[in-house]
Write an enzyme that holds these catalytic residues in place. Structure first.
Site, PDB file in Angstrom:
ATOM      1  CG  HIS A 253      13.578   3.946  14.614  1.00 49.93           C
ATOM      2  ND1 HIS A 253      13.593   5.221  14.696  1.00 49.93           N
ATOM      3  CD2 HIS A 253      12.417   3.129  14.456  1.00 49.93           C
ATOM      4  CE1 HIS A 253      12.211   5.529  15.075  1.00 49.93           C
ATOM      5  NE2 HIS A 253      11.515   4.358  14.822  1.00 49.93           N
TER       6      HIS A 253
ATOM      7  CG  ASP B 144      10.977   8.411  13.023  1.00 49.53           C
ATOM      8  OD1 ASP B 144       9.961   7.913  13.381  1.00 49.53           O
ATOM      9  OD2 ASP B 144      11.744   8.747  13.848  1.00 49.53           O
TER      10      ASP B 144
ATOM     11  CD  GLU C  40       3.875   4.335   9.901  1.00 47.58           C
ATOM     12  OE1 GLU C  40       4.086   4.820   8.599  1.00 47.58           O
ATOM     13  OE2 GLU C  40       4.722   4.100  10.839  1.00 47.58           O
TER      14      GLU C  40
ATOM     15  CG  ASP D 182       7.791   6.974   9.982  1.00 51.19           C
ATOM     16  OD1 ASP D 182       6.868   6.018  10.210  1.00 51.19           O
ATOM     17  OD2 ASP D 182       8.615   7.226  10.758  1.00 51.19           O
ATOM     18  N   GLY D 183       4.434   7.559  10.028  1.00 51.09           N
ATOM     19  CA  GLY D 183       3.558   8.267  10.865  1.00 51.09           C
ATOM     20  C   GLY D 183       3.849   7.870  12.310  1.00 51.09           C
TER      21      GLY D 183
ATOM     22  CG  ASP E  19       8.555   2.773   9.441  1.00 41.92           C
ATOM     23  OD1 ASP E  19       7.212   3.083   9.409  1.00 41.92           O
ATOM     24  OD2 ASP E  19       9.157   3.701  10.263  1.00 41.92           O
TER      25      ASP E  19
END
Length: 140
Positions: A118, A128, A47, A9-10, A69
């Site tokens: 999320h 995240d 990301e 994740d970024g 994501d």
């Protein structure tokens, strides 16, 4: 070939703004967390940076299941990259990172899967949280 799971994740606070990234590499019962950030960047760059930095850790060709994501990262890897290469990345953003991705992904067999952010996906939530914490540190 070893089977590796890569979760990434970024985050960026502002787009552009301070950013952070995190990836989790998992092989059997072993896990490694890779993280970092930049003072001025974009969400898409972070990301992708998470994936690249994780790939740099691998010492031999692997079969990789990548979970992100980021539609941008997943669709680029699964669908867009071949045509981008054919047109020499004309009108493509983040060319420097995509070329770096190609360099480090070359020995591996990678399949990317999109996960909803999320939404309680354990590894995505961990990545995240870490990515946002790092971005916040760069904001200070």
């Amino acid at each position: 070939m070893k089977k590796i799971y890569l979760f990434s994740d970024g985050s960026s606070l502002g787009n552009p703004g301070p950013g952070g990234y995190c990836a989790i590499l998992r092989y059997k019962n072993h896990e490694k967390i890779i993280k970092g950030g930049e003072k001025e960047t974009t969400n898409n760059r972070m990301e992708l940076k998470a994936v690249i930095e994780a790939l740099k850790q691998l010492k031999e060709p692997c079969e990789i299941e990548l979970y992100s994501d980021s539609n941008y990262v997943v669709k680029a890897i699964n669908e867009w990259l071949d045509s981008w290469i054919k047109k020499d990345f004309k009108n493509v953003k983040n060319v420097d990172l995509w070329k770096e991705f190609l360099k480090y992904s070359k020995p591996h067999k990678i399949k990317a899967y999109w996960v909803k952010g999320h939404s309680g996906h354990t590894e995505n939530e961990i990545c995240d949280k870490i990515a946002r914490e790092i971005a916040a540190k760069y904001k200070s």
